[in-house]
Design an enzyme around this catalytic site. Structure first.
Site, PDB file in Angstrom:
ATOM      1  N   GLY A 135       5.005 -10.169   4.190  1.00  0.00           N
ATOM      2  CA  GLY A 135       5.792 -10.124   5.426  1.00  0.00           C
ATOM      3  C   GLY A 135       5.050 -10.783   6.582  1.00  0.00           C
ATOM      4  O   GLY A 135       3.817 -10.757   6.645  1.00  0.00           O
ATOM      5  N   GLU A 136       5.839 -11.348   7.495  1.00  0.00           N
ATOM      6  CA  GLU A 136       5.236 -12.028   8.653  1.00  0.00           C
ATOM      7  C   GLU A 136       4.716 -11.063   9.711  1.00  0.00           C
ATOM      8  O   GLU A 136       4.112 -11.491  10.677  1.00  0.00           O
ATOM      9  CB  GLU A 136       6.256 -12.991   9.284  1.00  0.00           C
ATOM     10  CG  GLU A 136       6.441 -14.226   8.442  1.00  0.00           C
ATOM     11  CD  GLU A 136       7.432 -15.215   9.028  1.00  0.00           C
ATOM     12  OE1 GLU A 136       8.116 -14.895  10.026  1.00  0.00           O
ATOM     13  OE2 GLU A 136       7.528 -16.321   8.462  1.00  0.00           O
ATOM     14  N   MET A 145       0.850  -1.189   0.000  1.00  0.00           N
ATOM     15  CA  MET A 145       0.000   0.000   0.000  1.00  0.00           C
ATOM     16  C   MET A 145       0.890   1.245   0.000  1.00  0.00           C
ATOM     17  O   MET A 145       0.474   2.314   0.443  1.00  0.00           O
ATOM     18  CB  MET A 145      -0.944  -0.020   1.198  1.00  0.00           C
ATOM     19  CG  MET A 145      -1.890  -1.222   1.148  1.00  0.00           C
ATOM     20  SD  MET A 145      -3.423  -0.994   2.033  1.00  0.00           S
ATOM     21  CE  MET A 145      -2.838  -0.825   3.696  1.00  0.00           C
ATOM     22  N   GLY A 146       2.128   1.100  -0.484  1.00  0.00           N
ATOM     23  CA  GLY A 146       3.035   2.230  -0.566  1.00  0.00           C
ATOM     24  C   GLY A 146       3.617   2.604   0.785  1.00  0.00           C
ATOM     25  O   GLY A 146       3.647   1.779   1.694  1.00  0.00           O
ATOM     26  N   HIS A 181       9.030   1.077   3.203  1.00  0.00           N
ATOM     27  CA  HIS A 181      10.126   1.127   4.178  1.00  0.00           C
ATOM     28  C   HIS A 181      11.006  -0.093   3.944  1.00  0.00           C
ATOM     29  O   HIS A 181      10.754  -0.906   3.035  1.00  0.00           O
ATOM     30  CB  HIS A 181       9.567   1.170   5.607  1.00  0.00           C
ATOM     31  CG  HIS A 181       8.550   0.109   5.896  1.00  0.00           C
ATOM     32  ND1 HIS A 181       8.861  -1.222   5.952  1.00  0.00           N
ATOM     33  CD2 HIS A 181       7.207   0.194   6.109  1.00  0.00           C
ATOM     34  CE1 HIS A 181       7.776  -1.912   6.208  1.00  0.00           C
ATOM     35  NE2 HIS A 181       6.747  -1.082   6.295  1.00  0.00           N
ATOM     36  N   HIS A 217       9.442  -3.498   3.173  1.00  0.00           N
ATOM     37  CA  HIS A 217       9.009  -3.734   1.788  1.00  0.00           C
ATOM     38  C   HIS A 217      10.219  -3.979   0.872  1.00  0.00           C
ATOM     39  O   HIS A 217      10.186  -4.848   0.005  1.00  0.00           O
ATOM     40  CB  HIS A 217       8.271  -2.512   1.220  1.00  0.00           C
ATOM     41  CG  HIS A 217       7.005  -2.158   1.937  1.00  0.00           C
ATOM     42  ND1 HIS A 217       6.881  -1.023   2.709  1.00  0.00           N
ATOM     43  CD2 HIS A 217       5.809  -2.785   1.994  1.00  0.00           C
ATOM     44  CE1 HIS A 217       5.661  -0.954   3.191  1.00  0.00           C
ATOM     45  NE2 HIS A 217       4.983  -2.012   2.784  1.00  0.00           N
ATOM     46  N   SER A 250       4.488   1.193   7.936  1.00  0.00           N
ATOM     47  CA  SER A 250       4.210   2.520   7.377  1.00  0.00           C
ATOM     48  C   SER A 250       3.553   3.404   8.436  1.00  0.00           C
ATOM     49  O   SER A 250       3.654   4.625   8.389  1.00  0.00           O
ATOM     50  CB  SER A 250       3.284   2.395   6.176  1.00  0.00           C
ATOM     51  OG  SER A 250       3.804   1.437   5.297  1.00  0.00           O
ATOM     52  N   ARG A 251       2.865   2.780   9.380  1.00  0.00           N
ATOM     53  CA  ARG A 251       2.181   3.557  10.423  1.00  0.00           C
ATOM     54  C   ARG A 251       3.148   4.210  11.404  1.00  0.00           C
ATOM     55  O   ARG A 251       2.767   5.159  12.102  1.00  0.00           O
ATOM     56  CB  ARG A 251       1.230   2.669  11.219  1.00  0.00           C
ATOM     57  CG  ARG A 251       0.028   2.252  10.411  1.00  0.00           C
ATOM     58  CD  ARG A 251      -0.677   1.120  11.107  1.00  0.00           C
ATOM     59  NE  ARG A 251      -1.631   0.512  10.205  1.00  0.00           N
ATOM     60  CZ  ARG A 251      -2.919   0.798  10.195  1.00  0.00           C
ATOM     61  NH1 ARG A 251      -3.403   1.652  11.061  1.00  0.00           N
ATOM     62  NH2 ARG A 251      -3.725   0.220   9.359  1.00  0.00           N
TER      63      ARG A 251
HETATM   64  O1  PAF Z   1      -0.152  -5.763   3.716  1.00  0.00           O
HETATM   65  C1  PAF Z   1      -0.552  -4.865   2.984  1.00  0.00           C
HETATM   66  O2  PAF Z   1       0.137  -3.861   2.734  1.00  0.00           O
HETATM   67  C2  PAF Z   1      -1.936  -4.948   2.360  1.00  0.00           C
HETATM   68  O3  PAF Z   1      -2.836  -5.528   3.250  1.00  0.00           O
HETATM   69  C3  PAF Z   1      -1.951  -5.656   1.001  1.00  0.00           C
HETATM   70  C4  PAF Z   1      -1.525  -7.110   1.112  1.00  0.00           C
HETATM   71  C5  PAF Z   1      -1.030  -4.915   0.047  1.00  0.00           C
HETATM   72  C6  PAF Z   1      -3.357  -5.637   0.413  1.00  0.00           C
HETATM   73  O4  PAF Z   1      -3.843  -4.341   0.255  1.00  0.00           O
END
Ligand code: PAF
Length: 278
Positions: free
Chosen positions: A147-148, A28-29, A32, A35, A186-187
């Site tokens: 990711g876990e 979801m962008g 970090h 990702h 991201s939060r």
């Molecule tokens: O983990 C996430 O960032 C989201 O839940 C995902 C898997 C991209 C689905 O929107």
């Protein structure tokens, strides 16, 4: 690196490109290191890596959470660009995936979706499963990486591909942490300086829980953690659960079963989750 805003365009390019295996990293962008680690792993395993960047509206039960979700496409693209590998980005508007009908599909994941995150975020996993299936259908990857940190999501997606017979291999990757132990998310960007300084307490507490496992039962450890956070006014504990890694149901004894401890907690207004192997 190539950037596409429509999956049909991406597929036209993909059909001209002889990739034996295609790895997808759905995001979801607000990218970090967590990702980036998934993308690097995908680059090791595949000839072509697709990174989707899409803040999926159907997985948010809270409109404010959706509104406040960080959107940083420019810097996300810069981070991916510096990786230098064969990365294509898919950054659609909602209509491209949802075709004017921004609604979740209906799935039955049984108890997997009614516990923990599912119990606190109404409809969340229906929304996650919907967008992940749509991404798989649109982009047709060979492998997808998750990711876990979002462990329950990983179990839901594993159930999704099984139930829907989707021919995508799901690869799970370990949690990436800051040096002070806070799981990357991201939060974290939404924490103020004071909250950010306190946030490592979450992982420290998980580690303490593990250290107690030989002398206390899971319910005793759960009570201890609940009590601990009851005395920390900055934190608002939503759940702490020691659970089976497959069913995600709470366990009353370890008995050699495979378990993990899961936590969701609010710090300031920011909801954070983490988990640890038991
Ligand atoms: O983990 C996430 O960032 C989201 O839940 C995902 C898997 C991209 C689905 O929107």
């Amino acid at each position: 690196m190539k950037v596409f805003y429509q999956y049909k365009e991406l597929n036209v390019a993909k059909n001209k490109y002889p990739a034996k295996s295609i790895g997808l990293v759905p995001t979801m962008g607000a990218l970090h290191e967590g990702h980036i680690t998934l993308v690097k792993r995908a680059l090791e395993d595949n000839d072509l890596v697709l990174v989707s960047i899409f803040v999926n509206p159907t997985q948010f039960d809270n409109k404010n959470d959706l509104k406040n979700y960080p959107k940083t496409l420019e810097s996300d693209l810069t981070k991916l660009q510096t990786l230098g590998g064969n990365v294509w980005v898919y950054a659609p508007e909602a209509d491209d995936l949802y075709n004017n009908k921004i609604e979740p599909r209906v799935y039955n994941f049984g108890k997997l979706e009614t516990t923990m995150e599912g119990a606190h975020r109404e409809g969340h996993f229906q929304g996650v499963a919907t967008v992940v299936q749509k991404l798989f259908e649109a982009l047709q990857p060979t492998v997808a990486y998750f990711g876990e940190k979002d462990y329950q999501q990983l179990q839901i997606i594993t159930a999704l591909v099984r139930q829907e017979n989707i021919p995508v291999v799901i690869v799970s990757c370990p949690i990436i942490r800051h040096e002070d132990g806070l799981a990357m998310s991201s939060r974290n960007k939404r924490l103020n300086i004071k909250e950010r300084a306190m946030a490592p307490v979450i992982y420290e507490t998980l580690q303490k829980a593990v250290a107690l496992k030989d002398i206390h039962s899971p319910p005793q450890i759960e009570s201890w953690i609940t009590e601990f956070f009851a005395h920390q006014p900055e934190f608002d504990l939503e759940y702490f659960s020691i659970a089976d890694i497959q069913t995600l149901e709470k366990v009353s004894a370890l008995n050699g079963s495979k378990t993990r401890a899961f936590i969701a907690i609010k710090l300031g207004g920011v909801r954070l989750i983490d988990n640890i192997k038991f």
